[in-house]
Design a protein around this motif. Structure first.
Motif, PDB file in Angstrom:
ATOM      1  N   VAL A  24       0.870  -1.178   0.000  1.00 29.30           N
ATOM      2  CA  VAL A  24       0.000   0.000   0.000  1.00 29.30           C
ATOM      3  C   VAL A  24       0.907   1.228   0.000  1.00 29.30           C
ATOM      4  CG1 VAL A  24      -1.812   1.240   1.234  1.00 29.30           C
ATOM      5  CG2 VAL A  24      -1.766  -1.261   1.280  1.00 29.30           C
ATOM      6  N   THR A  25       0.720   2.114  -0.993  1.00 29.81           N
ATOM      7  CA  THR A  25       1.571   3.295  -1.097  1.00 29.81           C
ATOM      8  C   THR A  25       0.748   4.560  -1.285  1.00 29.81           C
ATOM      9  OG1 THR A  25       1.817   3.050  -3.502  1.00 29.81           O
ATOM     10  CG2 THR A  25       3.487   1.987  -2.126  1.00 29.81           C
ATOM     11  N   LEU A  26       1.322   5.689  -0.855  1.00 29.48           N
ATOM     12  CA  LEU A  26       0.758   7.017  -1.086  1.00 29.48           C
ATOM     13  C   LEU A  26       1.819   7.849  -1.784  1.00 29.48           C
ATOM     14  CD1 LEU A  26      -0.998   7.760   2.318  1.00 29.48           C
ATOM     15  CD2 LEU A  26      -2.114   7.340   0.125  1.00 29.48           C
ATOM     16  N   ASP A  27       1.499   8.340  -2.968  1.00 33.01           N
ATOM     17  CA  ASP A  27       2.409   9.156  -3.778  1.00 33.01           C
ATOM     18  C   ASP A  27       1.743  10.514  -3.964  1.00 33.01           C
ATOM     19  OD1 ASP A  27       4.410  10.038  -5.462  1.00 33.01           O
ATOM     20  OD2 ASP A  27       4.087   8.491  -6.996  1.00 33.01           O
ATOM     21  N   ARG A  28       2.370  11.573  -3.425  1.00 24.50           N
ATOM     22  CA  ARG A  28       1.779  12.916  -3.504  1.00 24.50           C
ATOM     23  C   ARG A  28       1.537  13.289  -4.964  1.00 24.50           C
ATOM     24  NH1 ARG A  28       1.287  17.379  -0.117  1.00 24.50           N
ATOM     25  NH2 ARG A  28       2.601  16.469   1.491  1.00 24.50           N
ATOM     26  N   THR A  29       0.361  13.881  -5.238  1.00 25.69           N
ATOM     27  CA  THR A  29       0.031  14.260  -6.610  1.00 25.69           C
ATOM     28  C   THR A  29       0.676  15.603  -6.952  1.00 25.69           C
ATOM     29  OG1 THR A  29      -2.039  15.278  -5.929  1.00 25.69           O
ATOM     30  CG2 THR A  29      -2.164  13.004  -6.662  1.00 25.69           C
ATOM     31  N   PRO A  30       1.121  15.784  -8.182  1.00 26.50           N
ATOM     32  CA  PRO A  30       1.099  14.757  -9.233  1.00 26.50           C
ATOM     33  C   PRO A  30       2.106  13.658  -8.915  1.00 26.50           C
ATOM     34  CG  PRO A  30       2.292  16.677 -10.026  1.00 26.50           C
ATOM     35  CD  PRO A  30       1.765  17.028  -8.654  1.00 26.50           C
ATOM     36  N   PRO A  31       1.716  12.381  -9.120  1.00 27.31           N
ATOM     37  CA  PRO A  31       2.581  11.255  -8.767  1.00 27.31           C
ATOM     38  C   PRO A  31       3.901  11.300  -9.549  1.00 27.31           C
ATOM     39  CG  PRO A  31       0.397  10.483  -9.407  1.00 27.31           C
ATOM     40  CD  PRO A  31       0.453  11.946  -9.691  1.00 27.31           C
ATOM     41  N   ASP A  32       4.987  10.992  -8.829  1.00 31.69           N
ATOM     42  CA  ASP A  32       6.287  10.942  -9.483  1.00 31.69           C
ATOM     43  C   ASP A  32       6.872   9.537  -9.492  1.00 31.69           C
ATOM     44  OD1 ASP A  32       7.009  10.543  -6.850  1.00 31.69           O
ATOM     45  OD2 ASP A  32       8.241  12.352  -6.696  1.00 31.69           O
ATOM     46  N   TYR A  57      -3.012  12.670  -2.528  1.00 24.28           N
ATOM     47  CA  TYR A  57      -2.112  11.566  -2.843  1.00 24.28           C
ATOM     48  C   TYR A  57      -2.793  10.561  -3.771  1.00 24.28           C
ATOM     49  CZ  TYR A  57       0.573  13.172   1.205  1.00 24.28           C
ATOM     50  OH  TYR A  57       1.299  13.924   2.086  1.00 24.28           O
ATOM     51  N   GLU A  58      -1.971   9.827  -4.517  1.00 25.51           N
ATOM     52  CA  GLU A  58      -2.438   8.686  -5.291  1.00 25.51           C
ATOM     53  C   GLU A  58      -2.236   7.455  -4.405  1.00 25.51           C
ATOM     54  OE1 GLU A  58      -3.996   6.718  -8.623  1.00 25.51           O
ATOM     55  OE2 GLU A  58      -3.724   8.865  -8.401  1.00 25.51           O
ATOM     56  N   LEU A  59      -3.333   6.815  -4.011  1.00 27.73           N
ATOM     57  CA  LEU A  59      -3.289   5.596  -3.207  1.00 27.73           C
ATOM     58  C   LEU A  59      -3.217   4.403  -4.148  1.00 27.73           C
ATOM     59  CD1 LEU A  59      -3.748   3.871  -0.600  1.00 27.73           C
ATOM     60  CD2 LEU A  59      -6.190   4.129  -1.047  1.00 27.73           C
ATOM     61  N   LYS A  60      -2.298   3.495  -3.861  1.00 28.70           N
ATOM     62  CA  LYS A  60      -2.149   2.300  -4.684  1.00 28.70           C
ATOM     63  C   LYS A  60      -2.036   1.093  -3.764  1.00 28.70           C
ATOM     64  CE  LYS A  60       0.990   0.343  -8.157  1.00 28.70           C
ATOM     65  NZ  LYS A  60       2.217   0.617  -8.937  1.00 28.70           N
ATOM     66  N   ALA A  61      -2.786   0.035  -4.076  1.00 26.57           N
ATOM     67  CA  ALA A  61      -2.703  -1.235  -3.356  1.00 26.57           C
ATOM     68  C   ALA A  61      -2.449  -2.315  -4.397  1.00 26.57           C
ATOM     69  CB  ALA A  61      -3.985  -1.516  -2.586  1.00 26.57           C
ATOM     70  N   ALA A  62      -1.309  -3.019  -4.274  1.00 26.08           N
ATOM     71  CA  ALA A  62      -0.915  -3.966  -5.319  1.00 26.08           C
ATOM     72  C   ALA A  62      -0.326  -5.242  -4.720  1.00 26.08           C
ATOM     73  CB  ALA A  62       0.105  -3.316  -6.241  1.00 26.08           C
ATOM     74  N   ARG A  63      -0.667  -6.356  -5.356  1.00 29.84           N
ATOM     75  CA  ARG A  63      -0.101  -7.662  -5.017  1.00 29.84           C
ATOM     76  C   ARG A  63      -0.180  -8.543  -6.242  1.00 29.84           C
ATOM     77  NH1 ARG A  63      -1.398 -12.848  -2.957  1.00 29.84           N
ATOM     78  NH2 ARG A  63       0.100 -13.580  -1.426  1.00 29.84           N
ATOM     79  N   ASN A  64       0.849  -9.362  -6.446  1.00 29.18           N
ATOM     80  CA  ASN A  64       0.836 -10.296  -7.571  1.00 29.18           C
ATOM     81  C   ASN A  64      -0.412 -11.172  -7.502  1.00 29.18           C
ATOM     82  OD1 ASN A  64       3.253  -9.427  -8.663  1.00 29.18           O
ATOM     83  ND2 ASN A  64       4.469 -10.959  -7.574  1.00 29.18           N
TER      84      ASN A  64
END
Length: 91
Positions: A24-32, A57-64
């Motif tokens: 789970v990540t938070l990348d401040r917008t605009p995402p870099d 922020y852009e919230l992202k949740a990722a798993r294979n």
């Protein structure tokens, strides 16, 4: 300096089982592409990110094996946010 907290439980969609090991990540917008905050869900699917300054922020949740979840979320620097993220398995 005030900061927010984000708590989430990540579940399998449609069966509702918790998913361990979701990044789970938070990348401040605009995402870099370099998230300011990150964490991983534990045994019961819970993840917590702390020390989040006010901003959007852009919230992202990722798993294979699952479709990546992405959404935009705004923090005011004081109030926390929580929620449930449901990830759909890849076909």
């Amino acid at each position: 300096m005030a900061a927010s907290r984000f708590d989430a439980q990540i579940l399998d969609n449609p069966n509702g089982r918790p998913i361990q090991g979701v990044e789970v990540t938070l990348d401040r917008t605009p995402p870099d592409g370099e998230p300011e905050h990150s964490g991983e869900s534990g045994t019961f699917g819970f993840a917590a990110l702390t020390g989040i300054p006010a901003g959007t922020y852009e919230l992202k949740a990722a798993r294979n094996g699952y479709v990546t979840h992405m959404e935009t979320i705004t923090f005011d620097g004081t109030a926390g946010k929580n929620g449930v993220i449901r990830l759909a398995p890849l076909d």
